[in-house]
Design a protein around this motif. Structure first.
Motif, PDB file in Angstrom:
ATOM      1  N   GLY A  70      -6.333  -4.540  -0.679  1.00  0.00           N
ATOM      2  CA  GLY A  70      -4.882  -4.456  -0.509  1.00  0.00           C
ATOM      3  C   GLY A  70      -4.174  -4.070  -1.794  1.00  0.00           C
ATOM      4  O   GLY A  70      -3.245  -3.259  -1.796  1.00  0.00           O
ATOM      5  N   VAL A  71      -4.624  -4.640  -2.893  1.00  0.00           N
ATOM      6  CA  VAL A  71      -4.019  -4.329  -4.194  1.00  0.00           C
ATOM      7  C   VAL A  71      -4.276  -2.869  -4.548  1.00  0.00           C
ATOM      8  O   VAL A  71      -3.381  -2.154  -4.996  1.00  0.00           O
ATOM      9  CB  VAL A  71      -4.579  -5.266  -5.293  1.00  0.00           C
ATOM     10  CG1 VAL A  71      -4.074  -4.856  -6.669  1.00  0.00           C
ATOM     11  CG2 VAL A  71      -4.207  -6.705  -4.994  1.00  0.00           C
ATOM     12  N   LEU A  72      -5.509  -2.408  -4.325  1.00  0.00           N
ATOM     13  CA  LEU A  72      -5.860  -1.022  -4.630  1.00  0.00           C
ATOM     14  C   LEU A  72      -5.061  -0.049  -3.769  1.00  0.00           C
ATOM     15  O   LEU A  72      -4.537   0.947  -4.273  1.00  0.00           O
ATOM     16  CB  LEU A  72      -7.359  -0.796  -4.431  1.00  0.00           C
ATOM     17  CG  LEU A  72      -7.879   0.581  -4.790  1.00  0.00           C
ATOM     18  CD1 LEU A  72      -7.577   0.920  -6.247  1.00  0.00           C
ATOM     19  CD2 LEU A  72      -9.375   0.657  -4.528  1.00  0.00           C
ATOM     20  N   ALA A  73      -4.941  -0.334  -2.483  1.00  0.00           N
ATOM     21  CA  ALA A  73      -4.172   0.533  -1.591  1.00  0.00           C
ATOM     22  C   ALA A  73      -2.717   0.622  -2.047  1.00  0.00           C
ATOM     23  O   ALA A  73      -2.126   1.706  -2.060  1.00  0.00           O
ATOM     24  CB  ALA A  73      -4.248   0.022  -0.156  1.00  0.00           C
ATOM     25  N   GLU A  74      -2.152  -0.506  -2.454  1.00  0.00           N
ATOM     26  CA  GLU A  74      -0.765  -0.516  -2.928  1.00  0.00           C
ATOM     27  C   GLU A  74      -0.623   0.316  -4.205  1.00  0.00           C
ATOM     28  O   GLU A  74       0.326   1.084  -4.361  1.00  0.00           O
ATOM     29  CB  GLU A  74      -0.322  -1.956  -3.175  1.00  0.00           C
ATOM     30  CG  GLU A  74       1.132  -2.069  -3.562  1.00  0.00           C
ATOM     31  CD  GLU A  74       1.551  -3.524  -3.752  1.00  0.00           C
ATOM     32  OE1 GLU A  74       2.244  -3.781  -4.753  1.00  0.00           O
ATOM     33  OE2 GLU A  74       1.189  -4.368  -2.919  1.00  0.00           O
ATOM     34  N   LEU A  75      -1.582   0.188  -5.105  1.00  0.00           N
ATOM     35  CA  LEU A  75      -1.552   0.955  -6.345  1.00  0.00           C
ATOM     36  C   LEU A  75      -1.655   2.457  -6.068  1.00  0.00           C
ATOM     37  O   LEU A  75      -0.894   3.253  -6.620  1.00  0.00           O
ATOM     38  CB  LEU A  75      -2.696   0.512  -7.263  1.00  0.00           C
ATOM     39  CG  LEU A  75      -2.861   1.303  -8.560  1.00  0.00           C
ATOM     40  CD1 LEU A  75      -1.647   1.112  -9.459  1.00  0.00           C
ATOM     41  CD2 LEU A  75      -4.134   0.876  -9.279  1.00  0.00           C
ATOM     42  N   LEU A  76      -2.583   2.839  -5.198  1.00  0.00           N
ATOM     43  CA  LEU A  76      -2.735   4.255  -4.859  1.00  0.00           C
ATOM     44  C   LEU A  76      -1.477   4.802  -4.188  1.00  0.00           C
ATOM     45  O   LEU A  76      -1.090   5.951  -4.430  1.00  0.00           O
ATOM     46  CB  LEU A  76      -3.956   4.457  -3.952  1.00  0.00           C
ATOM     47  CG  LEU A  76      -5.312   4.148  -4.596  1.00  0.00           C
ATOM     48  CD1 LEU A  76      -6.416   4.251  -3.557  1.00  0.00           C
ATOM     49  CD2 LEU A  76      -5.590   5.044  -5.777  1.00  0.00           C
TER      50      LEU A  76
END
Length: 136
Positions: free
Chosen positions: A31-37
């Protein structure tokens, strides 16, 4: 585990009664990675780039031996193919392959497949430094 402990907690907040003031719970990395991307504006590009890793699984080992992902630009994936006969066959399968590549994707969907003839007798052989049996 009781029902309250398994409920999702909004990002960066704490659950009432079971955390000290200011303590935050860990968040799932996905979830954190998706938000960052998303914030970087590259999520769709990253999801499209996964096509190369999925190609063999999508087409199977028989077709994978004579093809490889040459590149991805925008919503177009370029597939290098060993030989005109295979290009003809794959062009007839274009819609089906595109559908398989896009299966289970909501973002980073591909719009086109372009087949290009490889200068090698086998794209796989070129990639691994091998030649096909009976050649070279």
């Amino acid at each position: 585990m009781n029902g309250a402990a398994s409920e999702a907690v909004p990002r960066g907040t704490t659950r009432r009664g079971d955390a000290r003031a200011g303590e935050r719970y860990p968040e799932p990395v996905g979830g954190v990675l998706a938000e960052l991307l998303d914030r970087m504006g590259i999520r769709e590009r990253v999801e499209r780039s996964a096509t190369a890793a999925r190609w063999e699984r999508v087409v199977g080992p028989h077709i994978a031996r004579v093809t490889r992902v040459g590149g991805i630009k925008g919503g177009t994936v370029f597939i290098e193919v060993a030989g005109a006969a295979w290009m003809t066959e794959l062009n007839m399968m274009r819609r089906k392959l595109l559908s398989r590549l896009n299966r289970d994707r909501t973002r980073g969907r591909l719009e086109r497949i372009v087949f290009v003839q490889s200068g090698e007798s086998s794209p796989t052989a070129a990639r691994t430094g091998r030649t096909e049996k009976g050649r070279g």
